[in-house]
Enzyme design. Structure first.
Site, PDB file in Angstrom:
ATOM      1  N   ASP A  18       0.857  -1.181   0.000  1.00 20.63           N
ATOM      2  CA  ASP A  18       0.000   0.000   0.000  1.00 20.63           C
ATOM      3  C   ASP A  18       0.894   1.233   0.000  1.00 20.63           C
ATOM      4  O   ASP A  18       1.674   1.438   0.946  1.00 20.63           O
ATOM      5  CB  ASP A  18      -0.896  -0.015   1.251  1.00 20.63           C
ATOM      6  CG  ASP A  18      -1.954   1.079   1.232  1.00 20.63           C
ATOM      7  OD1 ASP A  18      -1.689   2.161   0.659  1.00 20.63           O
ATOM      8  OD2 ASP A  18      -3.038   0.857   1.787  1.00 20.63           O
ATOM      9  N   SER A  76      -1.162  13.563 -14.575  1.00 19.69           N
ATOM     10  CA  SER A  76      -2.335  13.516 -15.461  1.00 19.69           C
ATOM     11  C   SER A  76      -2.422  14.849 -16.181  1.00 19.69           C
ATOM     12  O   SER A  76      -1.872  15.857 -15.701  1.00 19.69           O
ATOM     13  CB  SER A  76      -3.601  13.312 -14.603  1.00 19.69           C
ATOM     14  OG  SER A  76      -4.761  13.607 -15.350  1.00 19.69           O
ATOM     15  N   TYR A 124      -8.883  15.798  -7.764  1.00 19.12           N
ATOM     16  CA  TYR A 124      -7.938  14.976  -8.542  1.00 19.12           C
ATOM     17  C   TYR A 124      -6.938  15.899  -9.257  1.00 19.12           C
ATOM     18  O   TYR A 124      -5.737  15.644  -9.247  1.00 19.12           O
ATOM     19  CB  TYR A 124      -8.731  14.136  -9.542  1.00 19.12           C
ATOM     20  CG  TYR A 124      -7.900  13.198 -10.395  1.00 19.12           C
ATOM     21  CD1 TYR A 124      -7.336  12.045  -9.854  1.00 19.12           C
ATOM     22  CD2 TYR A 124      -7.710  13.455 -11.761  1.00 19.12           C
ATOM     23  CE1 TYR A 124      -6.595  11.171 -10.653  1.00 19.12           C
ATOM     24  CE2 TYR A 124      -6.969  12.582 -12.555  1.00 19.12           C
ATOM     25  CZ  TYR A 124      -6.421  11.451 -11.992  1.00 19.12           C
ATOM     26  OH  TYR A 124      -5.685  10.589 -12.780  1.00 19.12           O
ATOM     27  N   LYS A 135      -2.909  15.780  -8.733  1.00 13.59           N
ATOM     28  CA  LYS A 135      -1.994  15.524  -9.850  1.00 13.59           C
ATOM     29  C   LYS A 135      -1.098  16.739 -10.127  1.00 13.59           C
ATOM     30  O   LYS A 135       0.030  16.594 -10.610  1.00 13.59           O
ATOM     31  CB  LYS A 135      -2.785  15.112 -11.094  1.00 13.59           C
ATOM     32  CG  LYS A 135      -3.433  13.734 -10.948  1.00 13.59           C
ATOM     33  CD  LYS A 135      -2.388  12.649 -10.688  1.00 13.59           C
ATOM     34  CE  LYS A 135      -2.964  11.251 -10.689  1.00 13.59           C
ATOM     35  NZ  LYS A 135      -1.955  10.209 -10.501  1.00 13.59           N
TER      36      LYS A 135
HETATM   37  N1  NAD Z   1      -6.523   5.902 -17.208  1.00 10.35           N
HETATM   38  C1  NAD Z   1      -6.522   7.202 -17.374  1.00 10.35           C
HETATM   39  O1  NAD Z   1      -7.310   7.742 -18.165  1.00 10.35           O
HETATM   40  C2  NAD Z   1      -5.546   8.069 -16.606  1.00 10.35           C
HETATM   41  C3  NAD Z   1      -5.364   9.385 -17.035  1.00 10.35           C
HETATM   42  C4  NAD Z   1      -4.470  10.191 -16.349  1.00 10.35           C
HETATM   43  C5  NAD Z   1      -3.768   9.689 -15.271  1.00 10.35           C
HETATM   44  N2  NAD Z   1      -3.966   8.407 -14.867  1.00 10.35           N
HETATM   45  C6  NAD Z   1      -3.200   7.924 -13.724  1.00 10.35           C
HETATM   46  O2  NAD Z   1      -2.516   6.746 -14.081  1.00 10.35           O
HETATM   47  C7  NAD Z   1      -2.330   5.939 -12.929  1.00 10.35           C
HETATM   48  C8  NAD Z   1      -2.853   4.546 -13.199  1.00 10.35           C
HETATM   49  O3  NAD Z   1      -4.254   4.641 -13.433  1.00 10.35           O
HETATM   50  P1  NAD Z   1      -5.109   3.512 -14.159  1.00 10.35           P
HETATM   51  O4  NAD Z   1      -5.853   4.196 -15.222  1.00 10.35           O
HETATM   52  O5  NAD Z   1      -4.275   2.344 -14.481  1.00 10.35           O
HETATM   53  O6  NAD Z   1      -6.130   3.200 -12.968  1.00 10.35           O
HETATM   54  P2  NAD Z   1      -6.629   1.805 -12.380  1.00 10.35           P
HETATM   55  O7  NAD Z   1      -7.686   2.135 -11.403  1.00 10.35           O
HETATM   56  O8  NAD Z   1      -6.951   0.877 -13.479  1.00 10.35           O
HETATM   57  O9  NAD Z   1      -5.322   1.265 -11.633  1.00 10.35           O
HETATM   58  C9  NAD Z   1      -4.835   1.906 -10.485  1.00 10.35           C
HETATM   59  C10 NAD Z   1      -4.210   0.866  -9.599  1.00 10.35           C
HETATM   60  O10 NAD Z   1      -3.763   1.535  -8.403  1.00 10.35           O
HETATM   61  C11 NAD Z   1      -4.033   0.665  -7.317  1.00 10.35           C
HETATM   62  N3  NAD Z   1      -4.107   1.372  -6.049  1.00 10.35           N
HETATM   63  C12 NAD Z   1      -5.111   2.135  -5.569  1.00 10.35           C
HETATM   64  N4  NAD Z   1      -4.827   2.546  -4.328  1.00 10.35           N
HETATM   65  C13 NAD Z   1      -3.613   2.032  -4.005  1.00 10.35           C
HETATM   66  C14 NAD Z   1      -2.779   2.094  -2.860  1.00 10.35           C
HETATM   67  N5  NAD Z   1      -3.183   2.758  -1.762  1.00 10.35           N
HETATM   68  N6  NAD Z   1      -1.588   1.463  -2.892  1.00 10.35           N
HETATM   69  C15 NAD Z   1      -1.202   0.763  -3.979  1.00 10.35           C
HETATM   70  N7  NAD Z   1      -1.948   0.661  -5.097  1.00 10.35           N
HETATM   71  C16 NAD Z   1      -3.145   1.285  -5.102  1.00 10.35           C
HETATM   72  C17 NAD Z   1      -5.364  -0.002  -7.674  1.00 10.35           C
HETATM   73  O11 NAD Z   1      -5.563  -1.196  -6.923  1.00 10.35           O
HETATM   74  C18 NAD Z   1      -5.200  -0.226  -9.166  1.00 10.35           C
HETATM   75  O12 NAD Z   1      -4.663  -1.511  -9.455  1.00 10.35           O
HETATM   76  C19 NAD Z   1      -3.039   6.655 -11.791  1.00 10.35           C
HETATM   77  O13 NAD Z   1      -2.105   7.421 -11.052  1.00 10.35           O
HETATM   78  C20 NAD Z   1      -4.012   7.553 -12.513  1.00 10.35           C
HETATM   79  O14 NAD Z   1      -4.372   8.674 -11.736  1.00 10.35           O
HETATM   80  C21 NAD Z   1      -4.834   7.580 -15.511  1.00 10.35           C
END
Ligand code: NAD
Length: 260
Positions: A57, A136, A149, A153
């Protein structure tokens, strides 16, 4: 020879989505990868590609200490940290729930700070390393329907610059950069969609709202669109790059138009 051959990398939040794609591509390009998450349904698939899964975590400092100690004990070095774990909650400025704001702050900001804090000492010892923080496009845009958010970010981006300057001015041989994805097709978007559907009726939205239940959808990117940038920043190809931000969003952050 792979682009990150011989490097040892930790990827947080790698149980699914972008972190999973980062872990798979880094492994394919020759890195020893430790994938961490609070939950993971893909352990067999990770292991089939030689990636070790460690429950972790990012909010928990003792969990960071144990993780880094374990990586050093098993692999002798840490070259790359991808601070990818992140969460999102929906709310406009007069409706934000403080518990959800804090959840984002703890995972998105404090998780990144703790990762840098515990990855830096072994990197400093070897005068080498690359820290990649996943921010992001929300760090740059005013997406008020999830302003918390955006704030978290934005903090990731500014903290990444501070870490980069700390490393450069102290001649530590370590680089730190942030990646700013636009909408990428991962499970986070269904979480987002569910919260939007639930909260839209209570949020203040202008008549020409950018968000509506039946609005056109922006074309999403694929997780590998981000993972290739992670490979680049992890590799020596980016050796002159630190304190930078890479936006990967197919123009989403530079136009008001919806890109279909
Ligand atoms: N997908 C998008 O459109 C997008 C866009 C911009 C930024 N992001 C960023 O990219 C990153 C990955 O996002 P994603 O789209 O794969 O999301 P996702 O929800 O599919 O994956 C995020 C992962 O983080 C894990 N997580 C959550 N809380 C946690 C904790 N306390 N400790 C450890 N792990 C934890 C979750 O279990 C999950 O597996 C994030 O930081 C997100 O903010 C995503």
């Amino acid at each position: 020879m792979g682009r990150v051959q011989g490097k040892v990398a930790i990827v947080t939040g790698a149980g699914r989505g972008l972190g999973f794609a980062d872990a798979m591509l880094l492994a394919r390009e020759g890195a020893t990868v430790i994938a961490t998450d609070i939950e993971c349904a893909s352990v067999p698939m990770l292991e089939a590609h030689g990636i070790r899964y460690v429950p972790h975590d990012v909010r928990d400092e003792s969990s960071w200490k144990e993780l880094v100690a374990r990586v050093l004990r098993d692999h002798g070095q840490l070259d790359v940290l991808v601070n990818n774990a992140g969460v999102v909650h929906v709310g406009d400025p007069v409706n934000f729930d403080i518990a959800e704001w804090r959840h984002m702050s703890e995972v998105n900001i404090e998780g990144v700070m703790l990762g840098c804090k515990h990855a830096l000492p072994p990197m400093i010892e070897r005068r080498s390393g690359s820290i990649i923080n996943i921010s992001s496009i929300s760090a740059h845009t005013g997406l008020y329907f999830y302003g918390g958010y955006c704030a978290s970010k934005g903090a990731v981006a500014s903290y990444s610059r501070a870490v980069a300057v700390y490393c450069a001015q102290n001649r530590l041989g370590i680089r730190c950069n942030s990646i700013h994805p636009g909408g990428i097709d991962t499970p986070i978007n269904s979480v987002l969609a569910a919260e939007f559907a639930e909260r839209l009726p209570t949020m203040r939205l202008p008549p020409q709202s950018p968000v509506s239940a039946d609005g056109p959808q922006m074309r999403m990117g694929e997780p590998d669109d981000i993972a290739w940038a992670v490979v680049y920043l992890a590799s020596e190809e980016s050796k002159f790059m630190s304190g930078s931000e890479i936006r990967i969003d197919n123009t989403a952050s530079v136009t008001a138009a919806v890109v279909g």
